[in-house]
Design an enzyme around this catalytic site. Structure first.
Site, mmCIF file in Angstrom:
data_model
loop_
_atom_site.group_PDB
_atom_site.id
_atom_site.type_symbol
_atom_site.label_atom_id
_atom_site.label_comp_id
_atom_site.label_asym_id
_atom_site.label_seq_id
_atom_site.Cartn_x
_atom_site.Cartn_y
_atom_site.Cartn_z
ATOM 1 N N SER A 195 0.846 -1.192 0.000
ATOM 2 C CA SER A 195 0.000 0.000 0.000
ATOM 3 C C SER A 195 0.879 1.238 0.000
ATOM 4 O O SER A 195 1.957 1.242 0.610
ATOM 5 C CB SER A 195 -0.898 0.022 1.242
ATOM 6 O OG SER A 195 -1.606 1.245 1.331
ATOM 7 N N TYR A 203 -1.896 -0.126 10.188
ATOM 8 C CA TYR A 203 -1.951 -0.538 8.778
ATOM 9 C C TYR A 203 -0.675 -0.111 8.054
ATOM 10 O O TYR A 203 -0.058 -0.901 7.336
ATOM 11 C CB TYR A 203 -3.180 0.079 8.117
ATOM 12 C CG TYR A 203 -3.373 -0.344 6.678
ATOM 13 C CD1 TYR A 203 -3.832 -1.618 6.375
ATOM 14 C CD2 TYR A 203 -3.116 0.539 5.627
ATOM 15 C CE1 TYR A 203 -4.019 -2.017 5.054
ATOM 16 C CE2 TYR A 203 -3.293 0.154 4.320
ATOM 17 C CZ TYR A 203 -3.753 -1.126 4.035
ATOM 18 O OH TYR A 203 -3.917 -1.502 2.723
#
Length: 267
Positions: free
Chosen positions: A129, A142
């Site tokens: 990501s 995250y």
């Protein structure tokens, strides 16, 4: 012969888009899901696999190899979102996120390496990501789990060089998928000191996902990577400003970049 591709988390979102695109291009695609019975209408087979369960990983990999006699490409796509003030996220949820986003992909890689080494060929694509390049407020766990996967890929690449096994990262920005629905959201606690800034940031994050890019952009990028002789270490896919944010982090002083992020999230 067609290349054989295994995609973790291939039943929805980015994984599904990649699987359908590669199937149309003539690849033998196998997706995975914790609950494959829910996806009987899929355009490619969906195998049972939970990245947090090593026995289910080994079983799925064994099934593919027994059916096809080889495994050319692994796409580590399964992942989970998580939001919240780091102080208020339960430790069990932090562990669960790392089990899914970091330890899970490592265990899938370890399960397919003996086959790829025997073939003296293989490609592993880890879907990370853009959030993994920076510590984002209320997405710190995250960011950390995806950033850890980015770094371990760099190390893995060098360790696997002697076996003709290639590895790379593909970091998507915000895409129009159902990831927001599947995230763990730390609850908004009424008397929490984080209630207002976390609540506002949560709305902003969900808006970004809802207006995100078409997942087919990821599918096309993965297809290009598969057809590249020597893939790069890192790829980024998404809107210009999301990709440019990584460049800015490299060139701006830390505090200036931090201020930009805080302005973006209205903190």
């Amino acid at each position: 012969m067609s290349k054989v591709v295994l995609i973790t988390g291939g039943s929805s979102g980015i994984g599904k888009s990649i699987g359908e695109f590669l199937s149309e291009k003539g690849f033998e695609v196998y997706g995975t899901s914790r609950n494959p019975s829910k996806y009987k209408g899929s355009k490619f087979p969906i195998l049972a696999l939970d990245v947090k369960d090593v026995s289910s990983i080994k079983s799925a990999v064994k099934t593919v190899i027994e059916k096809e006699g080889k495994l050319d490409v692994l796409i580590n796509n399964a992942g989970a979102g998580i939001t919240g003030p780091i102080e208020e996220i339960p430790e069990a949820e932090i562990q669960n996120n790392f089990d899914t986003n970091f330890f899970g992909p490592i265990n899938v890689i370890k399960s397919i390496l003996p086959q790829m080494r025997e073939q003296n060929s293989g490609l592993i694509i880890n879907v990370t990501s853009i959030a993994g390049y920076m510590g984002l407020p209320y997405r710190g766990i995250y960011s950390a789990s995806k950033g850890a996967l980015e770094l371990i890929t760099e190390a893995f690449r060098m360790e696997l060089k002697d076996f003709n096994i290639k590895m790379t990262n593909v970091a998507p920005g915000d895409f129009a998928t159902n990831i927001a629905a599947g995230r763990y959201h730390a609850p908004l606690i009424e008397d929490s000191p984080y209630k207002k800034p976390y609540g506002n940031t949560l709305k902003l994050m969900n808006a970004h996902v809802n207006s995100g890019s078409d997942p087919n952009l990821m599918a096309k990028e993965v297809f290009k990577i598969i057809n590249t002789t020597n893939p790069k270490v890192h790829y980024k896919v998404g809107e210009f400003m999301q990709k440019f944010s990584i460049v800015l982090k490299r060139i701006l002083p830390d505090k200036v970049y931090e201020k930009l992020l805080m302005n973006h999230y209205k903190l």
